[in-house]
Design an enzyme around this catalytic site. Structure first.
Site, PDB file in Angstrom:
ATOM      1  N   SER A   6       0.864  -1.182   0.000  1.00 56.62           N
ATOM      2  CA  SER A   6       0.000   0.000   0.000  1.00 56.62           C
ATOM      3  C   SER A   6       0.896   1.224   0.000  1.00 56.62           C
ATOM      4  CB  SER A   6      -0.891   0.009   1.246  1.00 56.62           C
ATOM      5  OG  SER A   6      -1.476   1.282   1.461  1.00 56.62           O
ATOM      6  N   TYR A  46      -2.506  -0.350  10.324  1.00 57.23           N
ATOM      7  CA  TYR A  46      -2.517  -0.703   8.904  1.00 57.23           C
ATOM      8  C   TYR A  46      -1.169  -0.398   8.263  1.00 57.23           C
ATOM      9  CZ  TYR A  46      -4.063  -0.928   4.040  1.00 57.23           C
ATOM     10  OH  TYR A  46      -4.194  -1.250   2.709  1.00 57.23           O
TER      11      TYR A  46
END
Length: 259
Positions: free
Chosen positions: A143, A156
């Site tokens: 990501s 995250y």
């Protein structure tokens, strides 16, 4: 240039919807025998059935990526069936919003179990088969959170940073076995998860918030699962045989063009 995966066996985790579903479909269109790993059997089987109806090869498998023995047993069954394990796409992942002080130990462990341990378990399960073949391609879903500091994404970001560095070390350690390992770092991609997030958190303001989130990408929109799938197809194909140990942002300019 047409990219083909004829004769290859591909395992894609979290392929019952969104990015994983698009990857499964485009890999099958390119000739791969696709194994869809999904905890929700009905969702996974629906994707597999759609692929089969259009002439592709697809099977749905149910397993928990956070459980190593389940992953090892699954991969062994696939290899027993096809004789090969050519491609692994570690796509399964879960999200979390919160700063450090707003992240409980239970939430941290939940993110770690899927996003970090799940990626490790997938690679652990396939690596011996790829070593035996002296070939293989592993693609991990990282990501932009692995590259820059995003607000309210503590757990995250931790998990995707781990995915990035695992990718680098696996690429280095298995060069002699002709096993390539890369990762993709998406920004916001318009998936069913996004629509659900907006409905849950901004009822009545979904369109307004969608537009706001879209414009955080300098290109002015979110990406599509199909765009990510096309990049995945290239990186897992023989056309990318000279590429390993690399992280590919697919972010509409988010990392380098935001000021």
């Amino acid at each position: 240039m047409e990219i083909r995966l004829d004769g290859k066996t591909a395992l894609i985790t979290g392929a019952g919807s969104g990015i994983g579903e698009s990857i499964a479909k485009i890999f099958a269109e390119a000739g791969a025998h696709v194994f869809i790993l999904e905890r929700d059997a009905a969702k996974g089987e629906a994707v597999a059935q759609t692929i089969r109806e259009t002439g592709g090869k697809a099977d749905c498998e149910v397993a928990d990526v956070s459980q190593q023995q389940e992953m090892v047993d699954l991969v062994n069954r696939i290899v027993d069936k096809t004789g090969r394990m050519d491609i692994l796409v570690n796509n399964a992942g879960i999200a979390h919003v919160g700063t450090l002080d707003a992240t409980s130990e239970a939430e941290f462990d939940r993110i770690y179990a899927v996003n970090v341990k799940g990626v490790y378990n997938g690679m652990y399960a396939v690596i011996k088969h790829m070593q035996r073949q002296k070939s293989g391609a592993i693609l991990n879903m990282a990501s932009i959170a692995s590259m820059i500091g995003l607000p309210d994404r503590f757990a995250y970001s931790m998990s995707k940073g781990a995915v990035l560095t695992m990718t680098y070390t696996v690429a280095r350690d298995y060069l002699a076995d002709n096993i390539r390992c890369n990762c993709i770092a998406p920004a916001r991609i318009h998936t069913p998860f996004v629509d659900g997030f907006l409905a849950d958190n901004y009822p009545g303001k979904e369109a307004e918030m969608f537009d706001k989130l879209s414009k955080t990408q300098p290109i002015g929109r979110m990406g599509t699962p199909e765009e990510v799938a096309k990049l995945a197809l290239y990186l897992c194909s023989d056309a990318a045989g000279f590429i390993t140990g690399t992280n590919y942002p697919i972010d509409g300019g988010f990392v380098n063009l935001n000021t």
